[in-house]
Design an enzyme around this catalytic site. Structure first.
Site, PDB file in Angstrom:
ATOM      1  N   ASP A 158     -11.174  -9.247   7.040  1.00 40.70           N
ATOM      2  CA  ASP A 158     -12.247  -9.321   6.504  1.00 40.70           C
ATOM      3  C   ASP A 158     -13.277 -11.412   6.825  1.00 40.70           C
ATOM      4  OD1 ASP A 158     -13.082  -6.366   6.715  1.00 40.70           O
ATOM      5  OD2 ASP A 158     -13.211  -6.515   4.116  1.00 40.70           O
ATOM      6  N   LYS A 167       4.370 -15.493   3.414  1.00 41.20           N
ATOM      7  CA  LYS A 167       4.089 -16.306   1.606  1.00 41.20           C
ATOM      8  C   LYS A 167       5.323 -16.385   1.385  1.00 41.20           C
ATOM      9  CE  LYS A 167       2.061 -17.773  -2.119  1.00 41.20           C
ATOM     10  NZ  LYS A 167       1.645 -19.015  -1.909  1.00 41.20           N
ATOM     11  N   TYR A 220       1.018  -1.649   0.235  1.00 41.62           N
ATOM     12  CA  TYR A 220       0.047   0.000  -0.165  1.00 41.62           C
ATOM     13  C   TYR A 220       1.340   0.735  -0.106  1.00 41.62           C
ATOM     14  CZ  TYR A 220      -3.668  -3.184   1.026  1.00 41.62           C
ATOM     15  OH  TYR A 220      -4.638  -4.281   1.308  1.00 41.62           O
ATOM     16  N   ASP A 235      -5.271  -7.555   5.953  1.00 40.72           N
ATOM     17  CA  ASP A 235      -6.866  -6.880   5.199  1.00 40.72           C
ATOM     18  C   ASP A 235      -7.864  -7.798   4.592  1.00 40.72           C
ATOM     19  OD1 ASP A 235      -8.564  -5.210   3.586  1.00 40.72           O
ATOM     20  OD2 ASP A 235      -7.158  -4.017   2.268  1.00 40.72           O
TER      21      ASP A 235
END
Ligand code: NAD
Length: 360
Positions: A252, A192, A142, A248
């Site tokens: 959720d 990852k 981001y 993120d």
């Protein structure tokens, strides 16, 4: 104790739910002899209407002076046509940055009273869900440079950079380990690292920082596996530690499996200074001003504010117990309504919780 809270009600249902959140935390704090005082400041669409800016300088000042910040939600169709810089959401990103908030804490708790709302099979739900996603907020793709859309070889190329410094990983790892110590002492770090160098550094630093928290159990999962495990066996998780992008998505996912958006609280904290406490949901313009909003996410965010922002754990526990008791009594807002339960509006639900706080 006397503490000062800055209220950013924001837009849509923001003012309605914050009114109920304030009533609940005031009642809970006073049961333990604490006094809270409140000061309002403008953010989002309300601030644009009043001053042309989604985050006026005065709002930042008021927040910095406070012991904690309690936020409703921002945004709505009225401001959708505004340019990127003058949109309400810009206020939210701005205040997180101005307060140096790098850790986002998103609990996902399946309350037995609302087990029917869980999206998973009953046998999976029966094992329970009680986890917190600790998401790093200020780094990753981001914010990494270089970024942009460029012309290359006769076509457009989109570019973002996944960047984490060792220091950024270390401080968020500490947040997760400290939190785990107040819970079931288990951290699962999600990355990852089989593919990404950024993740390889992430894992090395988390393993190194863990040496200072040997009383906490540490496990690692690749993000694709973590996404699967969240729906297959969420009861295995206590604290999930992860970066901005993976967090993120996973926060959720973790949240939605428990049921209603109107029940989910969150906290954002930094190294020092006030934390920001807000429900996960948005400003719900479709139900604003109709006394239909569920105030429980805001009230539970208020409980996080009491515990993490003001150091009032007993008042936080009391607030959470009151929410559970009201649900156990059968009170429901429209978003979590089930047959045979009692339908309440936002104000009546808030009043029920306050009554419960006063008598528990
Ligand atoms: P939303 O969360 O506002 O609403 C999604 C759906 O959930 C709507 O049907 C709404 O009525 C319902 N809902 C949300 N909160 C509820 C509550 N407390 N009680 C009962 N029902 C509730 O998401 P959206 O519709 O995508 O966005 C609306 C506006 O909110 C947009 O402008 C968006 O940018 C903004 N937004 C703000 C935040 C924030 O301030 N943190 C977060 C998400 C969205």
């Amino acid at each position: 104790m006397r503490k000062h809270i800055c209220l950013l009600e924001g837009d849509g249902i923001g003012p309605e739910i914050i009114t109920q959140g304030v009533a609940a935390i005031k009642a809970a704090a006073s049961r333990f002899g604490h006094e809270l005082d409140f000061e309002k400041a403008l953010i989002g669409g309300a601030a644009i209407d009043a001053s042309g800016e989604p985050l006026p300088a005065q709002t930042i000042e008021k927040c910095r002076r406070a012991d904690a910040v309690f936020l409703g939600a921002v945004g709505g169709p009225k401001w959708d046509a505004h340019s990127h810089d003058k949109r309400p959401e810009k206020g939210l990103l701005g205040i997180r940055k101005a307060l140096g908030l790098y850790a986002n804490l998103r609990p996902a708790l399946l309350m037995p009273e609302l087990a029917g709302a869980c999206l998973l099979k009953p046998e999976i739900a029966a094992a329970g869900i009680d986890l917190v996603v600790v998401r790093e907020l200020t780094g990753d793709v981001y914010f990494g440079e270089p970024r942009g859309i460029k012309e290359h070889g006769g076509e457009r190329v989109g570019l973002n950079s996944m960047v984490y410094t060792e220091g950024e990983v270390r401080r968020i790892a500490r947040t997760a380990f400290e939190l785990a110590r107040s819970r079931r002492r288990r951290v699962c770090s999600v990355d990852k690292s089989n593919v990404l160098e950024t993740s390889r550094l992430w894992r090395e630093v988390v393993v190194d920082e863990h040496k200072n928290y040997i009383d906490v159990e540490l496990a690692h999962l690749y993000v694709d596996n973590a996404a699967m495990q969240l729906v297959r066996a969420p009861s295995q998780f206590d604290v999930i530690l992860t970066g901005n992008l993976f967090g993120d998505i996973l926060s959720d996912e973790a949240a939605v499996i428990t049921g209603s958006l109107g029940m989910l609280p969150s906290a954002s904290t930094g190294a020092s200074g006030p934390g920001l406490f807000e429900p996960v949901h948005g400003s719900a313009p479709d139900i604003a001003g109709q006394d239909k909003a569920n105030p429980l996410a805001a009230i539970l965010s208020g409980a996080m504010l009491l515990r993490l922002g003001l150091g009032m754990p007993e008042a936080a526990d009391l607030t959470e117990r009151a929410v559970r008791a009201v649900l156990a009594e059968g009170c429901r807002t429209a978003d979590i309504m089930e047959p045979g339960k009692t339908l309440l509006g936002c104000v009546a639900m808030g009043q029920k919780v306050v009554e419960c706080i006063c008598k528990l």
